[in-house]
Design an enzyme around this catalytic site. Sequence first.
Site, PDB file in Angstrom:
ATOM      1  N   GLY A 106       0.916  -1.147   0.000  1.00  0.00           N
ATOM      2  CA  GLY A 106       0.000   0.000   0.000  1.00  0.00           C
ATOM      3  C   GLY A 106       0.934   1.169   0.000  1.00  0.00           C
ATOM      4  O   GLY A 106       1.710   1.348   0.942  1.00  0.00           O
ATOM      5  N   THR A 107       0.914   1.967  -1.008  1.00  0.00           N
ATOM      6  CA  THR A 107       2.155   2.628  -1.413  1.00  0.00           C
ATOM      7  C   THR A 107       1.917   3.976  -2.040  1.00  0.00           C
ATOM      8  O   THR A 107       0.817   4.261  -2.511  1.00  0.00           O
ATOM      9  CB  THR A 107       2.799   1.721  -2.487  1.00  0.00           C
ATOM     10  OG1 THR A 107       3.289   0.562  -1.866  1.00  0.00           O
ATOM     11  CG2 THR A 107       3.907   2.386  -3.252  1.00  0.00           C
ATOM     12  N   THR A 108       3.016   4.766  -2.070  1.00  0.00           N
ATOM     13  CA  THR A 108       3.068   5.862  -3.030  1.00  0.00           C
ATOM     14  C   THR A 108       4.351   5.703  -3.831  1.00  0.00           C
ATOM     15  O   THR A 108       5.438   5.615  -3.258  1.00  0.00           O
ATOM     16  CB  THR A 108       3.109   7.223  -2.317  1.00  0.00           C
ATOM     17  OG1 THR A 108       2.022   7.303  -1.416  1.00  0.00           O
ATOM     18  CG2 THR A 108       3.028   8.354  -3.326  1.00  0.00           C
TER      19      THR A 108
END
Lengths: 250, 187
Positions: B15-17
Amino acid sequence: MSGIGTGYDLSVSTFSPDGRVFQSEYAQKAVDSSGTVLGMCCKDGVLLAAEKLEISKLLEENSNRRTFPIDKHAGAVVAGVSADGRAIVDRAQGEASNYKSMYGDAIPGSVLADRVASYVHVFNLYWYVRPFGVCTMLASYDHNGPQLFMIDPAGTSHKYYGVAVGKGRQGAKNELSKLKLADMTVKEAMFAAAKIMHQVHDGEKGFELELAIVSDETGRLFKRVGKAELQEVEAAAKAAIEAEDLDMSD
Amino acid sequence: AMATGSGKMKEVLTGTTIMACTYDGGVVLGADSRTSSGNYVANKVADKITKVCDKVYLCRSGSAAHTQAVAGYANLYLNQHAIELGEKGVCVRSAANIVKEIAYTNKQWMNAGMIVAGWDKNEGGQVFVVPMGGTLMEVPFAVGGSGSIYINAFVDKNWKPKMTKSECKAFVRKAVSLAISRDGSSD
């Protein structure tokens, strides 16, 4: 009957005592006796030329193609057994298409040459197939610049500025070595190629010249030279030959 | 999130940017470093920017396992490809194409949104985005992962062409920081 390779020349998977593979050499002979084929790599592109000997007066013009596009930016000309040549061209087209699918980019000339050479070589390894009786010349123009490669029947590939195979190769190579190909344009090379072809053509029967180029002028697309331009180039070449003949005979 | 009585462990996700941006002379890549498995932070110091070949990197979002596998295969194929090319380097487009082929061919099983970015001699800095499903698009800049939704408007507004290296780095830093501050799954 005894010949040079007696006993060691029956299969391509056999070496002779002096380390030769006769079947591969015999395949080369098939190329040596075919119509002359030229390749010239110039500063703005590559040119391929084939001497199509008249096999029948009933043959329709342009019907037996000797130059083939491999991809938009690359093409080939074959010398030798033309049916074998078509099989190799088919493979080259497959390799180019496959490369584009995998890597999203046009196949570089050196990679295409390696792939074709590997393929041709395989047919020199196993007794149950025969080698291709074909020399394949590959022309390409990509961001590595214009490139010319030739693959011989044994599967060896080399990069060339100028190369000639077939019946008139001796004379053609002579003439090619006098040219400074790296400084010439493809347009100039077309004229030179037509001249060489007409000079080295042997025999009373006529021949049809087929030229194909990939250059800056064609937008780096591999194209066959059209009839009109071809006639123009050939006329100029023939005129130049006649002029030289006149000069010489005094 | 390990051995509790409450059922199966949630799949490890990034779960990321992630982000990549071209500038005049190259590309800048940025990412957060949180790998989450449900509410548990499995890795606080994850490296989501993975090298696939010389001068080409992959930003990974979605399933950590899937994207690591893709990166591994891409690295394998691109190394072989580099040998075939010889002195010429692998171009970014080819690297991106290989990543796309893997993503598209295996689309049924994959949960991976990726950005391929790098530099090659012929085309300079390039960014390619391979979202879930296996499309391939060349773009001047790209953002991805769960945190990207919070910064879409920001990057659209603030990106300009032909930035300098320091302007581009500042742009990527700012954007990723803003996403991290709003996305619970990015840090």
